[in-house]
Design an enzyme around this catalytic site. Structure first.
Site, PDB file in Angstrom:
ATOM      1  N   LEU A  36      94.785  19.277  51.090  1.00  0.00           N
ATOM      2  CA  LEU A  36      95.249  17.962  50.625  1.00  0.00           C
ATOM      3  C   LEU A  36      94.224  17.441  49.635  1.00  0.00           C
ATOM      4  O   LEU A  36      93.032  17.617  49.826  1.00  0.00           O
ATOM      5  CB  LEU A  36      95.379  17.046  51.843  1.00  0.00           C
ATOM      6  N   ASP A  38      94.512  14.117  46.380  1.00  0.00           N
ATOM      7  CA  ASP A  38      94.707  12.680  46.152  1.00  0.00           C
ATOM      8  C   ASP A  38      95.873  12.035  46.926  1.00  0.00           C
ATOM      9  O   ASP A  38      96.943  12.619  47.029  1.00  0.00           O
ATOM     10  CB  ASP A  38      95.021  12.419  44.675  1.00  0.00           C
TER      11      ASP A  38
HETATM   12  C1  FRU Z   1      92.093  14.151  40.929  1.00  0.00           C
HETATM   13  C2  FRU Z   1      93.069  15.100  40.234  1.00  0.00           C
HETATM   14  C3  FRU Z   1      94.056  14.345  39.386  1.00  0.00           C
HETATM   15  C4  FRU Z   1      95.201  15.317  39.316  1.00  0.00           C
HETATM   16  C5  FRU Z   1      95.177  15.939  40.692  1.00  0.00           C
HETATM   17  C6  FRU Z   1      95.553  17.389  40.721  1.00  0.00           C
HETATM   18  O1  FRU Z   1      91.545  14.696  42.102  1.00  0.00           O
HETATM   19  O2  FRU Z   1      92.352  16.055  39.477  1.00  0.00           O
HETATM   20  O3  FRU Z   1      93.577  13.954  38.127  1.00  0.00           O
HETATM   21  O4  FRU Z   1      96.408  14.676  39.045  1.00  0.00           O
HETATM   22  O5  FRU Z   1      93.865  15.792  41.181  1.00  0.00           O
HETATM   23  O6  FRU Z   1      95.638  17.858  42.042  1.00  0.00           O
END
Ligand code: FRU
Length: 488
Positions: A36, A38
């Site tokens: 997991l 964001d």
């Molecule tokens: C931040 C990020 C975001 C992107 C996502 C990809 O942790 O790099 O910028 O949308 O995670 O998993």
């Protein structure tokens, strides 16, 4: 035959060992299997809190879905089938981060489609939408709504936050990278959520240039309006993750930081921000937090809630990968406000309410004091007031375990007695009096320390040794107003 993405995610979940893992959290959102990152699409609708998340069920095979959990009390979570699958050209290399907005009878989930050409390595970043009327069936719109970044920017163009402005039009805030490889935030406007016009970059006219070349990419920008508890004034707060900044001062010890600045957004100008910025959390694991969107049914008195990713950049080598086939979790929900221009974050867990608790012994005793109600517990919430003659050690688990030292003006967290592979030992300088009010959340392998009634937060992962349980307070402080509750 086309790959059945839902079937493969569900198959990975069906063989998951995560729930049997003694490190798997009980009241923090964690992946049913795999990885997991964001928080995405956070929204409260009709009394239910929805938390979507960047989800890689087949980790380490990098196929990024939006996972889905929901809760009535932000404490007990139910997990559902993934809501967005990486099953079209636009999101073949990941349905990346984004936010939710309620529009009449439907909810729209806005996300970034990530596509990377296998041969050239060239990236296409698009802004995409799925809609739902029941939070159960999600219809993806193909092709994307915004098909590429504007002139002057690279394909690092992602993480849309979409909200309704005061005049009824909609705005979108995105993290971008300029062609000169510096980070920025872009604003778009729309009247119908489908035709979007780029308004330009967010500028900081009062910041003396601080944010003009501030890192190489800004991820996950979030704008929120908060009322200052001390003055009653409302301010805009911009929360974002500038990659590649390492200011010469205490803090900023993680690969990438997450900062907040306070001002007032007028058009595309973020006025009144002087150039000062603060990390939202001083711990070893914190990134990409997001504000929970409200809906027409939300109570106007409900707090502004934030959840963060209790992870950072790409460090996936935590013990849970081996013991349970899962890695990372969210922070607890935090109620946000401002106090004298500073962001305040208090744990917000309506399903885990503190009650008066008793100490067995005194911190000054040789064996220290333990919290009777938490004996044998590996998942709990504890709060107390402390006044210091010297230092107070708070030890979680067996032997030294996770060793937190509190004293007037300083927090020290020593992780060397745990299985957590990063972060050894950290020191945080505190403001006068901040150490006087302490709240700690410990949930099996994650620990969050809140000081000064929310003015300082420290999140870490705390994989304890052995069967480690409970909490002991030892040393030169008198501890009063103890309250606690266990979650196991
Ligand atoms: C931040 C990020 C975001 C992107 C996502 C990809 O942790 O790099 O910028 O949308 O995670 O998993």
């Amino acid at each position: 035959m086309a790959e059945d993405f839902l079937a493969s995610a569900l198959a990975a979940e069906a063989s998951s060992r995560a729930l049997q893992d003694p490190d798997y959290p009980l009241f923090h959102v964690a992946p049913p299997v795999g990885r997991l990152n964001d928080p995405n699409g956070l929204i409260e609708v009709g009394g239910t809190f929805h938390a979507f998340f960047q989800y890689t069920p087949e980790h380490p095979r990098r196929l990024v879905y939006w996972g889905h959990a929901s809760s009535a009390d932000l404490t007990h979570w139910n997990y559902h089938a993934p809501a967005i699958l990486p099953d079209t050209h636009q999101d073949a290399n990941g349905a990346y981060s984004g936010t939710a907005i309620e529009v009449g009878e439907r909810v729209e989930l806005w996300y970034t489609g990530n596509y990377k050409d296998a041969e050239t390595g060239e990236r296409e970043a698009t802004q995409c939408v799925v809609t739902t009327t029941d939070m159960e069936h999600f219809d993806k719109q193909v092709p994307p709504v915004i098909s590429r970044q504007p002139e002057g920017y690279t394909a690092h163009f992602r993480d849309p936050q979409v909200w309704r402005d005061m005049d009824g039009s909609y705005r979108m805030l995105l993290g971008v990278q300029r062609e000169n490889l510096t980070g920025a935030a872009l604003l778009y406007r729309s009247t119908d959520l489908r035709a979007w016009e780029c308004e330009g970059e967010m500028t900081f006219p009062d910041a003396g240039g601080t944010f003009d070349a501030f890192g190489y990419m800004w991820e996950c920008p979030n704008l929120v309006r908060l009322v200052d508890e001390a003055t009653g004034d409302a301010h805009d707060v911009l929360i974002f993750c500038p990659q590649g900044v390492s200011p010469q001062r205490e803090g900023f010890e993680n690969i990438f930081p997450c900062v907040a600045i306070v001002g007032q957004l007028v058009g595309t100008e973020f006025r009144g921000a002087s150039g000062s910025f603060e990390e939202l959390d001083r711990g070893t694991e914190f990134y990409a937090p997001q504000i929970m969107a409200r809906s027409a049914s939300s109570s106007p008195d409900a707090p502004t809630i934030l959840l963060g990713w209790a992870g950072n950049a790409s460090e996936d080598d935590q013990p849970s990968i081996g013991t349970g086939g899962w890695v990372h979790c969210f922070t607890a929900p935090r109620a946000l406000s401002l106090r004298n221009g500073r962001v305040i974050a208090r744990p917000y867990l309506p399903g885990l309410v503190l009650a008066p608790a008793t100490l067995d012994g005194e911190p000054g005793d040789e064996a220290g004091a333990s919290v009777a109600e938490l004996a044998g517990s590996r998942s709990w919430r504890l709060a107390f007031d402390a006044s210091y003659e010297g230092a107070l050690s708070v030890n979680i688990g067996e032997e030294s375990g996770l060793a937190i030292t509190l004293e007037e003006g300083r927090l020290t967290v020593d992780l060397t007695g745990t299985r957590y592979p990063h972060g050894g030992h950290r020191v945080v300088t505190l403001d006068p009096g901040e150490a006087g009010r302490v709240e700690i959340l410990h949930d099996r392998s994650i620990t969050e320390i809140y000081l000064g009634d929310g003015s300082r937060v420290f999140t870490t992962r705390s994989f304890l040794l052995g069967e480690g349980a409970g909490v002991t307070l030892t040393g030169g402080a008198s501890v009063t107003k103890v309250s606690a509750v266990r979650a196991d």
